[in-house]
Write an enzyme that holds these catalytic residues in place. Structure first.
Site, mmCIF file in Angstrom:
data_model
loop_
_atom_site.group_PDB
_atom_site.id
_atom_site.type_symbol
_atom_site.label_atom_id
_atom_site.label_comp_id
_atom_site.label_asym_id
_atom_site.label_seq_id
_atom_site.Cartn_x
_atom_site.Cartn_y
_atom_site.Cartn_z
ATOM 1 N N CYS A 48 0.849 -1.184 0.000
ATOM 2 C CA CYS A 48 0.000 0.000 0.000
ATOM 3 C C CYS A 48 0.889 1.239 0.000
ATOM 4 C CB CYS A 48 -0.899 -0.010 1.236
ATOM 5 S SG CYS A 48 -1.912 1.478 1.416
ATOM 6 N N CYS A 51 0.394 3.279 3.521
ATOM 7 C CA CYS A 51 0.895 2.813 4.823
ATOM 8 C C CYS A 51 2.009 1.776 4.751
ATOM 9 C CB CYS A 51 -0.256 2.272 5.657
ATOM 10 S SG CYS A 51 -0.888 0.670 5.107
ATOM 11 N N CYS A 66 -6.838 -4.580 -19.122
ATOM 12 C CA CYS A 66 -7.898 -3.662 -18.695
ATOM 13 C C CYS A 66 -7.393 -2.240 -18.464
ATOM 14 C CB CYS A 66 -8.592 -4.185 -17.435
ATOM 15 S SG CYS A 66 -7.598 -4.072 -15.931
ATOM 16 N N CYS A 97 -7.211 -1.270 1.657
ATOM 17 C CA CYS A 97 -6.139 -1.775 2.515
ATOM 18 C C CYS A 97 -6.710 -1.974 3.918
ATOM 19 C CB CYS A 97 -4.993 -0.773 2.539
ATOM 20 S SG CYS A 97 -3.684 -1.186 3.712
ATOM 21 N N CYS A 100 -4.966 0.591 6.658
ATOM 22 C CA CYS A 100 -5.228 2.040 6.702
ATOM 23 C C CYS A 100 -6.544 2.434 6.033
ATOM 24 C CB CYS A 100 -4.080 2.815 6.069
ATOM 25 S SG CYS A 100 -3.911 2.618 4.282
ATOM 26 N N HIS A 103 -8.353 3.307 -0.369
ATOM 27 C CA HIS A 103 -8.943 2.711 -1.567
ATOM 28 C C HIS A 103 -7.837 2.197 -2.483
ATOM 29 C CE1 HIS A 103 -11.639 2.270 -5.019
ATOM 30 N NE2 HIS A 103 -10.739 2.925 -5.727
ATOM 31 N N HIS A 106 -11.005 -2.259 -7.281
ATOM 32 C CA HIS A 106 -12.190 -3.115 -7.194
ATOM 33 C C HIS A 106 -11.821 -4.551 -7.547
ATOM 34 C CE1 HIS A 106 -14.006 0.875 -7.555
ATOM 35 N NE2 HIS A 106 -15.000 0.356 -6.854
ATOM 36 N N ASP A 114 -8.148 -16.964 -17.282
ATOM 37 C CA ASP A 114 -7.549 -18.264 -16.982
ATOM 38 C C ASP A 114 -6.619 -18.128 -15.767
ATOM 39 O OD1 ASP A 114 -6.794 -20.910 -17.137
ATOM 40 O OD2 ASP A 114 -5.286 -20.554 -18.690
ATOM 41 N N ARG A 120 -10.489 -10.913 -10.519
ATOM 42 C CA ARG A 120 -9.581 -9.897 -11.033
ATOM 43 C C ARG A 120 -9.602 -8.724 -10.064
ATOM 44 N NH1 ARG A 120 -10.301 -5.256 -14.483
ATOM 45 N NH2 ARG A 120 -12.425 -5.969 -14.868
ATOM 46 N N CYS A 122 -8.573 -5.426 -9.658
ATOM 47 C CA CYS A 122 -8.194 -4.335 -10.554
ATOM 48 C C CYS A 122 -7.759 -3.173 -9.659
ATOM 49 C CB CYS A 122 -9.398 -3.971 -11.422
ATOM 50 S SG CYS A 122 -9.075 -2.701 -12.627
#
Length: 133
Positions: A48, A51, A66, A97, A100, A103, A106, A114, A120, A122
């Protein structure tokens, strides 16, 4: 040891760049295909950026095309928080996280990649720091 959950917005603004603050503390999203870790194949652990908590390993990173780094699993389930996100007229699962509550991005399920988990994660590059091994 710092209790990151007690840090004020003012202190986060001092610790983070405006772009980092927008994504990590205001659940923003960086534009696709510009993040420093989108196409990285370097071995290591992703932590992160806010933190320093270790979140993902490069061995769980995959190319989903993506526009953001994608992982099929976190280091451990207790490293992240997953919560329902109904912003922007969508229903998604936000990833934060656990240390802390910043964000990260998602997680999506059932997209047909596979991978061993069919998940996933992301994640915004700006939410991470890569510690090379």
């Amino acid at each position: 040891m710092t209790d990151f959950k007690l840090i004020s917005d003012d202190e986060w603004r001092q610790r983070l760049s405006p772009e980092e603050f927008h994504v990590l503390r205001r659940a923003g999203t960086e534009p696709p295909h510009i993040g420093e870790y989108t196409d990285t194949t370097t071995e290591g652990v992703y932590a992160c950026r806010a933190c320093g908590a270790e979140l993902f390993r490069s061995t769980e990173k995959f190319d989903s095309h993506c526009g953001w780094p994608s992982f099929f699993s976190p280091l451990a389930g207790d490293r992240i928080i997953e919560r329902r996100d109904t912003s922007h007229g969508m229903v998604r699962v936000e990833v934060l996280c656990a240390a802390c509550e910043s964000h990260l991005g998602h997680v999506f399920e059932g997209e047909g990649y596979d991978t061993p988990t069919d998940l996933r994660y992301c994640i915004n590059s700006i939410s991470l720091t890569l510690r090379e091994e």
